[in-house]
Design a protein around this motif. Structure first.
Motif, mmCIF file in Angstrom:
data_model
loop_
_atom_site.group_PDB
_atom_site.id
_atom_site.type_symbol
_atom_site.label_atom_id
_atom_site.label_comp_id
_atom_site.label_asym_id
_atom_site.label_seq_id
_atom_site.Cartn_x
_atom_site.Cartn_y
_atom_site.Cartn_z
ATOM 1 N N ASP A 108 0.819 -1.224 0.000
ATOM 2 C CA ASP A 108 0.000 0.000 0.000
ATOM 3 C C ASP A 108 0.846 1.264 0.000
ATOM 4 O O ASP A 108 0.448 2.296 0.560
ATOM 5 N N GLY A 109 2.033 1.191 -0.579
ATOM 6 C CA GLY A 109 2.892 2.370 -0.686
ATOM 7 C C GLY A 109 4.048 2.408 0.282
ATOM 8 O O GLY A 109 5.007 3.156 0.075
ATOM 9 N N ALA A 110 3.985 1.626 1.356
ATOM 10 C CA ALA A 110 5.118 1.565 2.285
ATOM 11 C C ALA A 110 6.256 0.779 1.642
ATOM 12 O O ALA A 110 6.025 -0.181 0.900
ATOM 13 N N THR A 111 7.491 1.174 1.927
ATOM 14 C CA THR A 111 8.660 0.486 1.398
ATOM 15 C C THR A 111 9.662 0.247 2.514
ATOM 16 O O THR A 111 9.595 0.858 3.577
ATOM 17 N N ARG A 112 10.623 -0.636 2.257
ATOM 18 C CA ARG A 112 11.654 -0.988 3.247
ATOM 19 C C ARG A 112 12.918 -0.189 2.946
ATOM 20 O O ARG A 112 13.416 -0.176 1.805
ATOM 21 N N ASN A 113 13.465 0.495 3.940
ATOM 22 C CA ASN A 113 14.728 1.212 3.786
ATOM 23 C C ASN A 113 15.903 0.242 3.874
ATOM 24 O O ASN A 113 15.770 -0.880 4.362
ATOM 25 N N SER A 114 17.071 0.693 3.451
ATOM 26 C CA SER A 114 18.252 -0.174 3.451
ATOM 27 C C SER A 114 18.680 -0.569 4.854
ATOM 28 O O SER A 114 19.329 -1.596 5.045
ATOM 29 N N ASP A 115 18.305 0.222 5.878
ATOM 30 C CA ASP A 115 18.668 -0.120 7.253
ATOM 31 C C ASP A 115 17.609 -0.983 7.943
ATOM 32 O O ASP A 115 17.711 -1.262 9.141
ATOM 33 N N GLY A 116 16.590 -1.414 7.186
ATOM 34 C CA GLY A 116 15.564 -2.282 7.742
ATOM 35 C C GLY A 116 14.332 -1.564 8.250
ATOM 36 O O GLY A 116 13.328 -2.212 8.566
ATOM 37 N N THR A 117 14.387 -0.235 8.381
ATOM 38 C CA THR A 117 13.215 0.527 8.811
ATOM 39 C C THR A 117 12.271 0.695 7.622
ATOM 40 O O THR A 117 12.532 0.227 6.517
ATOM 41 N N PHE A 118 11.157 1.415 7.841
ATOM 42 C CA PHE A 118 10.126 1.514 6.814
ATOM 43 C C PHE A 118 9.861 2.977 6.448
ATOM 44 O O PHE A 118 9.971 3.872 7.284
ATOM 45 N N ASP A 119 9.511 3.182 5.185
ATOM 46 C CA ASP A 119 9.211 4.511 4.670
ATOM 47 C C ASP A 119 7.725 4.559 4.299
ATOM 48 O O ASP A 119 7.247 3.725 3.523
ATOM 49 N N PHE A 120 7.005 5.537 4.879
ATOM 50 C CA PHE A 120 5.584 5.700 4.621
ATOM 51 C C PHE A 120 5.375 7.026 3.894
ATOM 52 O O PHE A 120 5.803 8.079 4.398
ATOM 53 N N PRO A 121 4.693 7.057 2.738
ATOM 54 C CA PRO A 121 4.484 8.315 2.006
ATOM 55 C C PRO A 121 3.355 9.137 2.618
ATOM 56 O O PRO A 121 2.410 8.601 3.203
ATOM 57 N N VAL A 122 3.451 10.446 2.481
ATOM 58 C CA VAL A 122 2.445 11.339 3.044
ATOM 59 C C VAL A 122 1.120 11.194 2.297
ATOM 60 O O VAL A 122 1.097 10.899 1.089
ATOM 61 N N THR A 123 0.016 11.373 3.016
ATOM 62 C CA THR A 123 -1.301 11.366 2.374
ATOM 63 C C THR A 123 -2.045 12.679 2.584
ATOM 64 O O THR A 123 -2.727 13.164 1.682
ATOM 65 N N SER A 124 -1.953 13.276 3.771
ATOM 66 C CA SER A 124 -2.651 14.534 4.031
ATOM 67 C C SER A 124 -2.166 15.107 5.353
ATOM 68 O O SER A 124 -1.349 14.500 6.047
ATOM 69 N N GLY A 125 -2.694 16.279 5.701
ATOM 70 C CA GLY A 125 -2.354 16.880 6.982
ATOM 71 C C GLY A 125 -2.011 18.343 6.865
ATOM 72 O O GLY A 125 -2.081 18.943 5.783
ATOM 73 N N THR A 126 -1.631 18.922 7.982
ATOM 74 C CA THR A 126 -1.233 20.322 8.037
ATOM 75 C C THR A 126 -0.019 20.481 8.935
ATOM 76 O O THR A 126 0.256 19.629 9.777
#
Length: 382
Positions: free
Chosen positions: A68-86
């Motif tokens: 659903d758009g999340a990906t794995r970083n090279s250090d094993g953590t996760f990257d979540f893309p922005v959807t909305s907010g202020t």
């Protein structure tokens, strides 16, 4: 103190009376209109490194999955893309929603945990929280739980770094909440330190104006706009190593009852493990022997160690201190027949490279026969 790489040995030989020798940055900028609607950015988080390591050894297919758009970083953590907010850069506040899903699966240990759609809340008073949707399935379905935007972690926040119409928060300390502990099947208790949170948010996903766009009323006119890029670099642990500038040391000639002198070839210890766990470099020499059968006891070799941190043109990492200490002098007669410290770096100050050496003194007994004597000095790094 110790090393995961085991002892490193270097034997240094010689000839005529010889001896072998790992805070957040803040910036100010003109205040942006508040609040600013978010259009771009990402959130990096790994929950807890030890939990990822544990799950990775399991029999999930795969043990850790992103979608659903999340990906794995090279250090094993996760990257979540922005959807909305202020966000309000002037006040240092934000409530930004990110998308994506991470699934931790370990069927042999009877659980599957799904974390999705994290939300970063920064209050501007040094506190904040990380929320997420969490689904827990455990014990063959007898323990099920679904949480919508539950507070998984509390955050210790700092002023954001402001770059034009973008803000970022770096390495925010995260602590597991009671609801987070429950959602993760009680693997960790409330109050447990989690992986830090790094997040960014921007007012635009792309440059607002593209001078080559055919819809631009004046594509030949001056361009406007701004852009930001997040640069990531994975720093992996290296090795603890020992190198020597030479393999032979010639001491000065001496008659029985005198002292032969010289200098140990300089050695360099490089601690690139990234753990800052300290090290010791010790030395011990064999008895000196000659071709005619003469012998000088090893304890008659003494030394006066020296040590210094190696210089570099690079700036040291923030908050990291590199320090090295020479060992105590050992006089001829009570010298290197036993292991003696040449130099050492304590836990918390061992990262980087250091150079160590020693002035050598060999006390020649009056009972010594003439001849060329040699011995081997072994340096052991641990």
């Amino acid at each position: 103190m110790g090393t995961t790489h085991g002892p490193h040995r270097v034997a240094l030989w010689a000839g005529a009376i010889t001896v072998g020798a790992a805070a957040a940055l803040t910036a100010t900028a003109p205040a942006l209109a508040a609040p600013v609607q978010v259009a771009g950015g990402s959130l990096d988080w790994g929950f807890k490194a030890s939990f990822r390591t544990y799950v990775s050894t399991g029999n999930g297919n795969p043990p850790i999955a992103t979608k659903d758009g999340a990906t794995r970083n090279s250090d094993g953590t996760f990257d979540f893309p922005v959807t909305s907010g202020t966000f309000d850069a002037a006040a240092g506040t934000a409530e930004v929603k990110y998308g994506g899903t991470v699934v931790f699966s370990y069927p042999a240990h009877l659980f599957e945990i799904t974390v999705a759609n994290p939300t970063l809340v920064v209050d501007g008073d040094g506190t904040g929280s990380l929320k997420a949707d969490v689904d827990l399935e455990a014990n063959n379905g007898t323990t099920d739980q679904h949480l919508d935007q539950a507070e998984i972690a509390t955050l210790v926040t700092t002023a954001p770094t402001v770059d034009g119409s973008s803000i970022s928060f770096s390495n925010l300390a995260a602590t597991l909440t009671a609801s987070g502990a429950s959602a993760f099947a009680g693997f960790y208790t409330a109050g447990t330190a989690l992986d830090p949170v790094t997040a960014s948010a921007s007012a635009s996903a792309t440059d607002p104006t593209d001078p080559t766009d055919p819809t631009d009323p004046d594509p030949t006119g001056p361009g406007t706009g701004s852009a930001s890029q997040t640069i990531k670099a994975a720093v992996t642990g290296g090795a603890l190593t020992l190198t020597s500038s030479g393999s032979q040391v010639a001491l000065s000639a001496a008659t029985p009852g005198q002292t032969a002198t010289g200098n140990l070839n300089a050695v360099t210890v490089s601690d690139l493990r990234g753990t800052n766990s300290g090290w010791d470099l010790v030395g011990q020499v064999t008895d000196f022997t000659s071709a005619a059968g003469g012998s000088i006891p090893a304890n008659n070799l003494g030394w006066t160690p020296s040590a210094s941190v190696a210089t570099s043109s690079l700036q040291s990492a923030a908050g990291v201190r590199n320090a090295v200490t020479p060992g105590s002098p050992a006089a001829p007669g009570s010298g290197l027949g036993g292991s003696k410290t040449l130099c050492k770096a304590e836990t918390g100050s061992s990262l980087g490279s250091s150079t160590c050496g020693a002035a050598l003194e060999l006390g020649v007994p009056e009972s010594s026969a003439a001849g060329e004597y040699s011995a081997v000095l072994t340096l052991t790094l641990a």
